[in-house]
Design an enzyme around this catalytic site. Structure first.
Site, PDB file in Angstrom:
ATOM      1  N   ARG A  23       3.958   8.134 -10.309  1.00  0.00           N
ATOM      2  CA  ARG A  23       3.202   9.352 -10.613  1.00  0.00           C
ATOM      3  C   ARG A  23       4.053  10.340 -11.388  1.00  0.00           C
ATOM      4  O   ARG A  23       3.571  11.021 -12.300  1.00  0.00           O
ATOM      5  CB  ARG A  23       2.682   9.973  -9.321  1.00  0.00           C
ATOM      6  N   GLY A  54       0.344  -3.203  -9.588  1.00  0.00           N
ATOM      7  CA  GLY A  54      -1.030  -2.727  -9.442  1.00  0.00           C
ATOM      8  C   GLY A  54      -1.137  -1.231  -9.672  1.00  0.00           C
ATOM      9  O   GLY A  54      -2.106  -0.745 -10.259  1.00  0.00           O
ATOM     10  N   ARG A  75      -5.656  -9.995  -9.599  1.00  0.00           N
ATOM     11  CA  ARG A  75      -6.031  -8.927  -8.656  1.00  0.00           C
ATOM     12  C   ARG A  75      -7.284  -8.163  -9.112  1.00  0.00           C
ATOM     13  O   ARG A  75      -7.538  -8.051 -10.312  1.00  0.00           O
ATOM     14  CB  ARG A  75      -4.822  -8.004  -8.430  1.00  0.00           C
ATOM     15  N   ASP A 121       1.402  -1.051   3.364  1.00  0.00           N
ATOM     16  CA  ASP A 121       2.527  -1.838   2.836  1.00  0.00           C
ATOM     17  C   ASP A 121       3.500  -2.259   3.936  1.00  0.00           C
ATOM     18  O   ASP A 121       4.376  -3.099   3.705  1.00  0.00           O
ATOM     19  CB  ASP A 121       3.259  -1.039   1.758  1.00  0.00           C
ATOM     20  N   LYS A 158      -3.284  -8.100  -2.252  1.00  0.00           N
ATOM     21  CA  LYS A 158      -2.014  -7.476  -2.667  1.00  0.00           C
ATOM     22  C   LYS A 158      -1.248  -8.465  -3.550  1.00  0.00           C
ATOM     23  O   LYS A 158      -1.831  -9.398  -4.073  1.00  0.00           O
ATOM     24  CB  LYS A 158      -1.210  -7.063  -1.440  1.00  0.00           C
ATOM     25  N   ARG A 201      -1.525 -11.312   1.712  1.00  0.00           N
ATOM     26  CA  ARG A 201      -0.504 -11.017   2.734  1.00  0.00           C
ATOM     27  C   ARG A 201      -0.941 -11.407   4.141  1.00  0.00           C
ATOM     28  O   ARG A 201      -0.094 -11.453   5.028  1.00  0.00           O
ATOM     29  CB  ARG A 201      -0.094  -9.536   2.675  1.00  0.00           C
ATOM     30  N   ARG A 225       7.391  -7.798  -0.665  1.00  0.00           N
ATOM     31  CA  ARG A 225       7.360  -7.326   0.734  1.00  0.00           C
ATOM     32  C   ARG A 225       7.363  -8.494   1.728  1.00  0.00           C
ATOM     33  O   ARG A 225       7.844  -8.352   2.848  1.00  0.00           O
ATOM     34  CB  ARG A 225       6.161  -6.409   0.976  1.00  0.00           C
TER      35      ARG A 225
END
Ligand code: S3P
Length: 451
Positions: free
Chosen positions: A25, A98, A126, A337, A364, A368, A410
């Site tokens: 951002r 993403g 995705r 997450d 994701k 996941r 992750r």
């Protein structure tokens, strides 16, 4: 990557690389602003580099020196005009990210030119219909093959403002619509019902001088309370330096590893503690982990503090017959997450851990739910899989195993943590993908691990 079990984690981590969500951002919004923004502790993730590279392709001047990034924003032009990006016929490569593709799409929807956004094999599978729908309502035209990248965006300036009721809980979608709203004629509103996703975009726009109206409306009858965010099109963004807090989602791997290893004692300084992201700390506490925050303060419009954690052999939720063992409903957005690594912790919790209402995990960087369940089972855990989550039995002792990252950063980090707490050596296939969010992960972990 071979991971040997650890005895405990011990030490002081003076800082973590900048929060990935906030960094995206910071880059996008400073590119839109008038003037020069200096961003310190810029995330070292490959994902945030993808955002910077896309912005460079759009003509934004960016200097990078380690974790300091200087962005010369293209400015909003004179009143009502779009910012002066440079149109490019090259497809903009969002890599694995993403956040990059969905938020940048919001920015490009309001530009008077056509752009193409694409990414790696995972990103191209995705779902993008979630941003195509609102951006088309606002007057941009988006073409794709069955709602997947590559996305061709025929921008339009100005866009038509909308009031958008979010059909799913997604901060990326909320942010996409708000960023498009900056280039709409009038007031754009996003409504989240019952669930509030991370609010970094709202805070960052505010930091750049945009009057973001955000508020909760109480529930009427049976309706869940809703959270509405509104921006006025044509708002002027003024450059403003940003110090990015350490990434709480990266800290999660260290916190869970320390919680699972008796005798551990770890302090991590300067971590972002935004309440829409810090649900993890509440869950750790509710599950009986010893975790506390100290020295909390505000930095660049985001709460920041130090986290201290101690380890135990098994975790006993303090409330018996406990709701603590089930994560579901409105808390899921704030943990999204962290769910893979929390499932690993679940194997040490008296009563285990159940995760529901988390269907979003299926779309994701990997599915996941299935990648977590597969790896936990490989380590000997008993796990039941649901369409929207899983149930992990605990407490059990995990066994070292051959684990697979499935190209998902992750998952690689969550199962490195599992491997540290397991009996016997593990092998993680594809562990190098940790660089997508946390390139320093293995080195940093090693520096606080005692064997
Ligand atoms: C993010 C929002 C979440 C999260 C992702 C980062 C963001 O995605 O999983 O890692 O920065 O806004 P969704 O918006 O798809 O839930």
């Amino acid at each position: 990557m071979i991971i040997r079990p650890a005895r405990r984690l011990h030490g002081h981590v003076p800082g973590l690389p900048g929060d990935k969500s906030i960094t995206h951002r910071a880059a996008l919004i400073s590119a839109l602003a008038a003037g020069r923004t200096r961003i310190t502790n810029f995330s070292t993730s490959q994902d945030c580099t993808s955002t910077l590279e896309c912005l460079r392709h759009l003509g934004v001047s960016i200097e990078r020196d380690g974790s300091t990034v200087i962005v010369d924003g293209v400015g909003s032009g004179s009143a009502g005009l779009p910012p002066r990006f440079r149109a490019t016929t090259d497809a903009l490569d969002c890599g694995n990210s993403g956040s990059t593709i969905r938020m940048l799409a919001g920015v490009l929807a309001g530009q008077p030119f056509t752009s193409v956004l694409t990414g790696d094999d995972s990103l191209r599978t995705r779902p993008m219909k979630r941003i195509i729908a609102p951006l088309e309502m606002m007057g941009a035209r988006l073409t794709s093959e069955d709602g997947r990248a590559p996305l061709r965006i025929e921008g339009h300036h100005p866009l038509t403002p909308i009031r958008y009721e979010m059909p799913i809980a997604s901060a990326q979608v909320k942010s996409c619509v708000l960023l498009a709203g900056l280039h709409a004629e009038g007031r754009t509103e996003v409504v989240e019902r019952g669930i509030v996703t991370r609010d970094h975009t709202e805070r960052m726009l505010n930091w750049f001088g945009v009057d973001v109206k955000a508020g909760k409306e109480g529930s009427v009858g049976d309706a869940a309370p809703s959270y509405t965010v509104a921006v006025e099109g044509g708002a002027r963004l003024s450059a403003h330096d940003i110090a990015v807090p350490g990434d709480i989602s990266s800290s999660a791997f260290l916190l869970v590893a320390a919680s699972m290893l008796p005798g551990s004692s770890l302090k991590i300084a300067r971590v972002g503690l935004n309440p829409t992201r810090a649900e993890l700390l509440k869950v750790l506490d509710a599950l009986g982990a010893e975790v506390r925050t100290v020295s909390t303060r505000e930095v660049s419009n985001e709460p920041v503090g130090d986290i201290e954690v101690r380890g135990a052999d098994r975790l006993m939720p303090p409330t018996k017959g406990s709701e603590a063992n089930t994560l579901r409903g409105s808390m899921i957005a704030g943990l999204i997450d962290e769910l893979p690594v929390l499932s690993v912790l679940g194997t040490r919790v008296e009563g285990g851990l159940v995760i529901r209402d988390a269907k979003e995990l299926r779309v994701k960087e990997s599915d996941r739910i299935s990648t977590t369940v597969e790896n936990l089972r490989a380590m000997g855990a008993e796990v039941e899989e649901y369409e929207d989550g899983f149930a992990v039995q605990g407490p059990v002792r995990l066994r070292g195993a051959h684990l697979k990252a499935h190209g998902d950063h992750r998952i690689a980090m969550a199962f490195t943590v599992a491997a540290l707490a397991a009996e016997g050596e593990s092998y993680i296939e594809g562990a190098e993908c940790v660089g997508v969010s946390f390139p320093e992960f293995f080195q940093l972990l090693d520096s606080v691990t005692e064997r």
